[in-house]
Write an enzyme that holds these catalytic residues in place. Structure first.
Site, mmCIF file in Angstrom:
data_model
loop_
_atom_site.group_PDB
_atom_site.id
_atom_site.type_symbol
_atom_site.label_atom_id
_atom_site.label_comp_id
_atom_site.label_asym_id
_atom_site.label_seq_id
_atom_site.Cartn_x
_atom_site.Cartn_y
_atom_site.Cartn_z
ATOM 1 N N ASP A 155 1.214 -1.475 -0.574
ATOM 2 C CA ASP A 155 0.027 0.038 0.010
ATOM 3 C C ASP A 155 1.041 1.716 -0.494
ATOM 4 O O ASP A 155 1.485 1.850 0.841
ATOM 5 C CB ASP A 155 -1.142 0.084 1.729
ATOM 6 C CG ASP A 155 -1.950 -1.055 1.086
ATOM 7 O OD1 ASP A 155 -1.934 -2.339 0.753
ATOM 8 O OD2 ASP A 155 -2.890 -0.835 2.193
ATOM 9 N N LYS A 218 -7.393 3.366 -2.753
ATOM 10 C CA LYS A 218 -7.567 3.120 -1.497
ATOM 11 C C LYS A 218 -7.423 4.681 -1.309
ATOM 12 O O LYS A 218 -6.530 6.012 -1.701
ATOM 13 C CB LYS A 218 -6.090 2.900 -0.476
ATOM 14 C CG LYS A 218 -6.163 2.427 0.862
ATOM 15 C CD LYS A 218 -5.622 1.987 1.232
ATOM 16 C CE LYS A 218 -5.047 2.331 3.010
ATOM 17 N NZ LYS A 218 -3.843 1.444 3.718
ATOM 18 N N LYS A 254 -10.286 0.233 -2.455
ATOM 19 C CA LYS A 254 -10.183 0.556 -1.082
ATOM 20 C C LYS A 254 -10.485 1.471 -0.404
ATOM 21 O O LYS A 254 -9.392 2.121 0.118
ATOM 22 C CB LYS A 254 -8.849 -0.457 -0.476
ATOM 23 C CG LYS A 254 -8.551 -0.554 1.084
ATOM 24 C CD LYS A 254 -7.018 -1.282 1.761
ATOM 25 C CE LYS A 254 -6.151 -1.803 2.640
ATOM 26 N NZ LYS A 254 -5.664 -2.199 3.073
#
Length: 318
Positions: A155, A218, A254
């Site tokens: 991430d 995300k 996400k």
């Protein structure tokens, strides 16, 4: 996880044409929050679906090998076995989607999962999380280090300065380098939407991240003042849809930061289903970044299975 997004060339003309109708986005966000949600056994089924999409996360300054180990054990058995048995789901292999930790804790997580004979993925934040304000080479090295320690999902965080000043080509090139450093690991790109100022910037950053090869986009690090909100999510989801219609490649989504209740997880699932369709309602295309959400979901499942609410000591904590 989905097959990797190969990315495309940066289309600056597309980026420059972007305009977001803020009022329409806010109206859609209001609409999604006002919808009726599933009840009783249908709610429990949807909540189990949410569990399988959670990246169970610990990103604290006091993380230790022991609390990472507890996190991993909770991820492997996220809902008490007797509750799953009452739902006839005890033998269906219900786990969270992954565990998510800092790069220095990746080896601990990999070790715990291997000892438990689990193939659950380990995700690691990287690239100077949460601010992304460290030198590029150290951000790249952080990615390589997490991958070499066994992380199969990374991430990354974008450099918000590049987005805020409209340096889309420079942002594209940085993310491309992160993509390369990830090797075979899947890459989720954190936009830190609470710091991007406008919905147009959110759409542009989403599109640049996908063009640069992100497998997921995300919302947030969870450390900003504003994290995953429905208006921002709608803009990101529309960008994912546009990218899919243009390239044929499905990029995951996400939301993360501030998602704490079972009811919220149902709203997120509903939003994904309505905006992108059922194909996205799986862990390879949808994740919920959360640390405390699972406890509330398990509490709701306990209530549906027993007719009572659990005392705190009755549900094991991660």
């Amino acid at each position: 996880m989905s097959s990797r997004n190969p990315g495309t060339a940066l289309d600056l003309e597309w980026i420059s044409r972007v305009r977001v109708n803020t009022q329409a986005v806010l109206k859609r966000a209001q609409n999604i929050q006002g919808q009726k949600l599933p009840k009783k056994q249908w709610q429990s089924a949807w909540l189990l679906k949410a569990v399988t999409c959670i990246d169970l996360t610990t990103l604290s300054g006091d993380d230790t090998p022991s609390n990472v180990h507890r996190l991993c054990m909770k991820a492997i058995q996220p809902v008490r076995r007797d509750l799953l048995r009452k739902m006839d789901m005890h033998d269906k292999g219900v786990t969270t989607a992954a565990v998510c930790v800092y790069p220095s804790r990746v080896a601990d997580a990999v070790r715990s999962l291997k000892a438990a004979n689990s193939s659950l993925p380990v995700a690691s934040v990287a690239t100077g999380f949460p601010a992304g304000q460290t030198p590029l080479e150290s951000r790249l090295q952080e990615v390589r280090s997490a991958v070499s320690d066994g992380a199969t999902e990374i991430d990354i965080v974008i450099n918000r300065m590049l987005a805020l000043t409209g340096q889309w080509e420079a942002m594209f090139n940085e993310i491309r380098q992160f993509r390369e450093a990830c090797g075979d690991a899947h890459m989720k790109t954190i936009l830190a939407v609470g710091e991007l100022e406008t919905l147009s910037n959110v759409y542009k950053a989403s599109m640049v991240a996908m063009m640069a090869g992100s497998d997921f986009i995300k919302t947030s690090t969870g450390k900003e003042a504003v994290n995953a909100t429905y208006p921002v999510a709608i803009v990101m989801l529309r960008a994912i849809r546009d990218y899919f219609l243009c390239t044929g490649h499905k990029v995951g989504f996400k939301p993360a930061g501030g998602i704490r209740t079972a009811q919220e997880s149902l709203v997120w699932l509903t939003l994904i289903k309505e905006e992108l369709g059922a194909d996205w309602l799986h862990p390879h295309l949808f994740r919920l970044g959360a640390s405390s959400l699972l406890a509330d979901i398990e509490r709701q499942i306990y209530h549906e299975a027993t007719g009572q609410y659990a005392a705190h000591h009755e549900l094991p904590m991660a």
